[in-house]
Design an enzyme around this catalytic site. Sequence first.
Site, PDB file in Angstrom:
ATOM      1  N   LYS A 127      -0.688  57.910   4.326  1.00  0.00           N
ATOM      2  CA  LYS A 127      -1.940  58.631   4.026  1.00  0.00           C
ATOM      3  C   LYS A 127      -2.489  58.321   2.628  1.00  0.00           C
ATOM      4  O   LYS A 127      -3.699  58.250   2.436  1.00  0.00           O
ATOM      5  CB  LYS A 127      -1.754  60.138   4.205  1.00  0.00           C
ATOM      6  CG  LYS A 127      -1.605  60.541   5.665  1.00  0.00           C
ATOM      7  CD  LYS A 127      -1.505  62.056   5.820  1.00  0.00           C
ATOM      8  CE  LYS A 127      -1.222  62.409   7.281  1.00  0.00           C
ATOM      9  NZ  LYS A 127      -1.148  63.845   7.513  1.00  0.00           N
ATOM     10  N   ASP A 182      -6.918  67.013   7.994  1.00  0.00           N
ATOM     11  CA  ASP A 182      -5.752  67.908   8.101  1.00  0.00           C
ATOM     12  C   ASP A 182      -6.092  69.319   7.624  1.00  0.00           C
ATOM     13  O   ASP A 182      -5.713  70.316   8.255  1.00  0.00           O
ATOM     14  CB  ASP A 182      -4.586  67.369   7.267  1.00  0.00           C
ATOM     15  CG  ASP A 182      -3.836  66.241   7.967  1.00  0.00           C
ATOM     16  OD1 ASP A 182      -3.852  66.190   9.213  1.00  0.00           O
ATOM     17  OD2 ASP A 182      -3.232  65.405   7.259  1.00  0.00           O
TER      18      ASP A 182
END
Length: 285
Positions: A71, A108
């Site tokens: 990420k 997220d």
Amino acid sequence: MSVTGSAIVAGVCGQPIRHSMSPVIHNAWIAAAGLNAAYVPFGPGEDNFETFAEGLRGGAIRGLNVTIPFKEQALACADRCSDLAKLAGAANLLIFEADGTITADNTDGPGLIGAIAVQAPGFDIAVSPVVILGAGGAARGAAAALALAGAPRVSIVNRTFARAEAIATSIGGVVEAASETELDALLAQAGLVINATSLGLGGGAGPAADLALTPKNAVVVDMVYKPLRTEFLRRAEAAGRRTVDGLEMLLRQAVPSFEAFFGVAPPAQVDVRALALAHLGDAAK
Ligand code: NAP
């Protein structure tokens, strides 16, 4: 619809990737929407993410979801990013534009907030001090999203204090690092408590926080979703607190990704949670 040469292709990239639930979710939505599209898993070697992503510039595929451990690298390879991805220091969504550039976002945090809205309706972030247990990538994304959403205080408590401090320093504002000795006092004031450690994954004990110390209207979230009803959530329920599970967060973060890849909302008629629960098998019990 069958996949033809003009199909839109998207995927998920991580290492390991074989247990990812994202292909199950996105391909169910693709089928229900009747799209000429496919969503596939990619597992480049841990040192190969940059080469892999750079090779996709120019639109070889439409986009990628990115998961552990890539990420931060995903954000680094992008030419532009959302405010949230920048604040979180990580991206879980890359779009490969036709002009060769890469756009990054982080869904997220919105996934977490969306899951709270579904499973703890009426919860008001603006008046709820937050305690996040853990200081990895998931905690960082949650802290950034909750700070942007107006939480009055976000306290991060982690086994390795320096990692909590690093998040507080980079996000700043209402985000603070707190020591484990402060945890009971923080829990007594918390409106939201989140397990963002990997404790409880696979069925072990969750973080040792005494959830009965929280105010009665506090909401408890566990990002872990294997098993679905973690020991941490069971303790919260035993204390009478409302709970939000990690599966709902996973499903919510997939929605803006799908829209970004395929230009349409996921079809409402798919019970994607039921599908995911079936996929989890015994872990869903
Ligand atoms: P990560 O970067 O590896 O961070 C793991 C965190 O857990 C660190 O804070 C680590 O503390 C802590 N930890 C691990 N073992 C511990 C132990 N024995 N005692 C105390 N603390 C311990 O992982 P991540 O990406 O942040 O993910 C964390 C969890 O969230 C994972 O279970 C992941 O599957 C889940 N997750 C769920 C979603 C969803 O959509 N539901 C999304 C993202 C992540 P140290 O810093 O001290 O090592």
